[in-house]
Motif scaffolding. Structure first.
Motif, short mmCIF file in Angstrom:
data_model
loop_
_atom_site.label_atom_id
_atom_site.label_comp_id
_atom_site.label_asym_id
_atom_site.label_seq_id
_atom_site.Cartn_x
_atom_site.Cartn_y
_atom_site.Cartn_z
N UNK A 64 16.19 45.78 15.92
CA UNK A 64 16.27 44.53 16.69
C UNK A 64 16.16 44.81 18.18
N UNK A 65 16.72 45.95 18.60
CA UNK A 65 16.65 46.30 20.02
C UNK A 65 15.20 46.50 20.45
N UNK A 66 14.43 47.23 19.64
CA UNK A 66 13.03 47.47 19.98
C UNK A 66 12.23 46.17 19.98
N UNK A 67 12.52 45.29 19.02
CA UNK A 67 11.83 44.00 18.98
C UNK A 67 12.17 43.17 20.21
N UNK A 472 21.22 35.15 26.78
CA UNK A 472 22.26 35.79 25.97
C UNK A 472 22.15 35.37 24.51
N UNK A 473 21.86 34.10 24.26
CA UNK A 473 21.71 33.63 22.87
C UNK A 473 20.57 34.35 22.18
N UNK A 474 19.46 34.52 22.89
CA UNK A 474 18.31 35.20 22.31
C UNK A 474 18.63 36.66 22.04
N UNK A 475 19.32 37.30 22.99
CA UNK A 475 19.69 38.70 22.80
C UNK A 475 20.69 38.85 21.65
N UNK A 477 20.94 36.96 19.00
CA UNK A 477 20.21 36.78 17.74
C UNK A 477 19.46 38.04 17.36
N UNK A 478 18.97 38.76 18.37
CA UNK A 478 18.19 39.97 18.11
C UNK A 478 19.03 41.24 18.18
N UNK A 479 20.35 41.08 18.46
CA UNK A 479 21.23 42.24 18.67
C UNK A 479 20.67 43.17 19.74
N UNK A 480 20.14 42.56 20.81
CA UNK A 480 19.59 43.31 21.94
C UNK A 480 20.66 43.34 23.03
N UNK A 481 21.57 44.27 22.91
CA UNK A 481 22.73 44.30 23.80
C UNK A 481 22.35 44.80 25.18
N UNK A 482 23.02 44.30 26.23
CA UNK A 482 22.81 44.87 27.57
C UNK A 482 23.45 46.24 27.66
N UNK A 483 23.15 46.94 28.74
CA UNK A 483 23.67 48.29 28.91
C UNK A 483 25.12 48.25 29.37
N UNK A 484 25.98 48.95 28.63
CA UNK A 484 27.39 49.08 29.01
C UNK A 484 27.53 50.38 29.79
N UNK A 485 28.21 50.33 30.93
CA UNK A 485 28.31 51.50 31.79
C UNK A 485 29.31 52.50 31.23
N UNK A 486 28.81 53.56 30.65
CA UNK A 486 29.64 54.62 30.09
C UNK A 486 28.75 55.65 29.44
N UNK A 487 29.23 56.88 29.33
CA UNK A 487 28.48 57.93 28.65
C UNK A 487 28.28 57.54 27.19
N UNK A 488 27.08 57.66 26.70
CA UNK A 488 26.78 57.30 25.31
C UNK A 488 27.05 58.49 24.39
#
Length: 665
Positions: A64-67, A472-475, A477-488
């Motif tokens: 979903x993120x890539x889409x 936000x609603x579109x994201x 629905x697509x599970x396209x989350x924004x970047x959270x500031x923290x080491x992944x």
């Protein structure tokens, strides 16, 4: 953007992709070579030139993120209206539309987790139903369904593939379980995610009117990450196409890491057999990583060719030199985690954003030590694969506030400022709380919304709060989350498709990578590809490390991964009790010779129409650069140099070496 503007933003190979508007087209795209850029510009260029109509294009990818990212890029290129979805999202949308017409009523409910249904089926056939057994049985059912293996053929299929049956069960017992599982679903009136694709594909195959309507709607197809297509997804794609050839596929066999789940690179590697008239474009210019990272990636993956696999794409770095790749050996996992956390803290202090740092590992169980070390070092982090961003309670509450605030927001006030004021009611503040824990995690999530609002305001100065809510609603629905500031923190599988400025690959030892469960040549080859994926996630800083023991004071019985043993430098004891990171320093003359040889080899390959590695393998090229031979006899002593190559190209190679190795000035 005009058609010429779209093409001007691309390199020659990307431009070849963008202008290949009639299928079939196969894009072999190495890591970091701008494949998403190429295919989104292709779609936009097709629309600009009138070859495509937006509503007739379906772009399919795997997450979903890539889409979501593809839709965002297409909008920025003026190509709104194109459907960019995952296979499941596209299939679910079509199935929901046609089900009332074909079957009647609403479609069955989809179960998100099949564990309870599998446990019930396992009990009925007398198999183990504990949590671990159910997990393994569920995975095997999924594999069979996406591989188009029906229960009656299961025993034959696993025998032909030499595939182990979970938990040592009998293959016939698994076949009975699969049949019973389908019965349990039918009794409860539900379907699973694999059924969505199966039911739609069957509907298209059996109902000509449905197939005609779908094929009339979608006339041009783009499939990203094609090396990960399963037989079921390929079957659905064939139904969508209906014999047409307006198909563009994009993939990299070296990044096939989901074979255990039914993915097969054979659809990509055999594309020319299926479509003899296909245009093939290779993207090898790596814009993501430094030459140091690219060189390691090429050396890691080149072994797949010597093991009998397909010749990998050899990446060509386009960025300036960066830091040398670091290799570190530690006494135990705790020391390794502490050192990685300390280095991450140093990078943050030097100006690297925490969200641009990642720690990657083979299994999720390895994250615990790193989490503890980062927390002790005061470095924020997020574990990828944990709670979904839009499912968090604090994010849901914030979106409710934003919807309410959108109605009363001052239209003359900048949107980003209005968002900040609204989120203050959700306990957002301009500075993060000092301590880690729930309060900091809540702030991190809300801060991600604030940053996203700033980005939308910069891209669209006239945007209002209601526009931000729609985004936000579109994201969501697509599970396209924004970047959270923290080491992944992420497993190597979860890191696929992502990139960071700095990457730490931990646990690079035998038994962890490759995992002890990899017990066949094919499984070992996939583990090597997994390492390749990990290496190519790094833009600039890359460190690989392993620990001799699992626990402090434990027996030092581990060995470095077989994939890295030939590349691992000598070790030097550090005062801290581990081994200090070492770097591999490149001899400037050797580097100059290698660059000259590589440029010649690539040009010779282009002129003769063969792969560069058919002219001179990477191993041979590096050996020549290091040893700098002066005669045919010295060439023959180097690994990878065959007599035919020496006879036909030896004089040219020796001349290039002498020229490049000569003192400058």
């Amino acid at each position: 953007m005009s058609p010429d503007d779209l093409l001007a933003a691309l390199d020659p190979e990307q431009r070849a992709v963008a202008t290949a508007l009639r299928g079939p087209v196969c894009v072999l795209a190495g890591a970091g070579t701008g494949k998403t850029r190429a295919i989104t510009h292709r779609i936009a260029y097709g629309i600009r030139t009138g070859v495509f109509q937006p509503q007739h294009v379906l772009a399919v990818t795997f997450t979903a993120r890539a889409a979501g990212e593809m839709r965002t890029r297409l909008r920025s290129l003026g190509a709104s209206g194109v459907q960019a979805r995952t296979f499941h999202s596209a299939a679910l949308r079509q199935l929901g539309f046609f089900w009332p017409k074909v079957v009647g009523g609403a479609p069955p409910r989809i179960v998100e987790q099949k564990a309870q249904l599998v446990a019930e089926a396992a009990r009925r056939v007398g198999l183990g139903s504990d949590r671990t057994a159910v997990r393994d049985l569920s995975s095997e059912i999924e594999w069979a369904k996406v591989s188009l293996v029906v229960p009656d053929d299961y025993a034959t299929a696993v025998a032909a593939l030499d595939r182990p049956v979970p938990d040592g069960n009998d293959a016939l017992a698994l076949a009975r379980l699969m049949t019973t599982y389908e019965q349990v679903k039918e009794e409860r009136g539900v379907i699973d995610f694999e059924d969505v694709l199966l039911l739609l594909a069957a509907m298209l195959a059996e109902r000509g009117d449905v197939a005609q309507e779908v094929r009339g709607q979608y006339r041009h197809f783009v499939v990203d990450e094609y090396q990960d297509v399963s037989p079921l997804q390929q079957y659905l794609l064939d139904q969508w196409l209906g014999g047409r050839q307006e198909l563009c596929v994009v993939g990299d066999p070296s990044q096939t890491i989901y074979s255990f789940a039914g993915a097969s690179p054979h659809h990509l590697t055999g594309f020319r057999r299926a479509y003899p008239n296909a245009e093939v474009v290779r993207l090898v210019r790596d814009y993501r990583s430094t030459p140091q990272v690219v060189a390691l990636a090429n050396r890691v993956i080149d072994e797949t060719r010597r093991a009998g696999g397909p010749a990998p794409l050899e990446l060509r770095a386009q960025r300036p030199d960066g830091p040398e790749v670091r290799f570190a050996t530690y006494a135990d996992d705790e020391s390794e985690a502490a050192a990685v956390a300390a280095e991450a803290a140093r990078l943050v202090a030097a100006g690297t954003r925490p969200s641009e740092i990642a720690v990657l590992y083979r299994t999720n169980a390895q994250s615990e030590a790193v989490e503890e070390a980062l927390a002790a070092a005061g470095v924020g982090y997020q574990v990828r694969g944990g709670d979904r961003f839009f499912a968090r309670r604090d994010v849901r509450d914030a979106m409710v506030l934003l919807r309410g605030g959108a109605r009363s927001a001052d239209p003359d006030q900048p949107m980003a400022q209005s968002v900040r004021e609204i989120l203050t009611a959700a306990q957002w503040q301009s500075s993060p709380p000092a301590a880690r824990g729930a309060a900091r995690e809540r702030w991190d999530a809300l801060q991600a919304l604030v940053v996203l609002a700033d980005e939308l305001a910069a891209a669209t100065p006239t945007a209002r709060v209601i526009d931000f809510v729609h985004e936000l609603d579109e994201r969501a629905a697509a599970q396209h989350a924004p970047t959270v500031e923290g080491v992944t923190l992420a497993s190597l599988h979860a890191a696929k498709g992502l990139e960071w400025d700095a990457v730490f690959l931990v646990g690079m030892s035998e038994g962890l990578l490759p995992t002890a469960l990899a017990d066949s040549p094919a499984a070992i080859a996939e583990e090597r590809r997994l390492l390749y994926v990990g290496v190519t996630r790094a833009r600039e800083h890359l460190q690989l490390s392993w620990a001799r023991s699992r626990t402090p004071g434990g027996r030092a019985s581990r060995q470095v991964s077989r994939f890295l043993a030939p590349l691992w430098p000598g070790e030097r004891r550090s005062p801290a009790g581990g081994n200090a990171p070492r770097t591999v320093s490149a001899d400037p003359v050797a580097r100059r010779v290698a660059e000259r040889l590589r440029a010649w080899r690539d040009e010779h390959a282009r002129q003769t129409g063969v792969a560069p590695t058919r002219v001179l393998t990477t191993t041979a090229l590096e050996a020549i650069a290091d040893r700098r031979p002066r005669t045919h006899e010295e060439l023959a002593r180097l690994r990878g140099m065959g007599q035919q190559t020496i006879a036909t190209l030896g004089d040219t190679i020796l001349g290039l070496v002498a020229e490049a190795a000569a003192p400058v000035g």
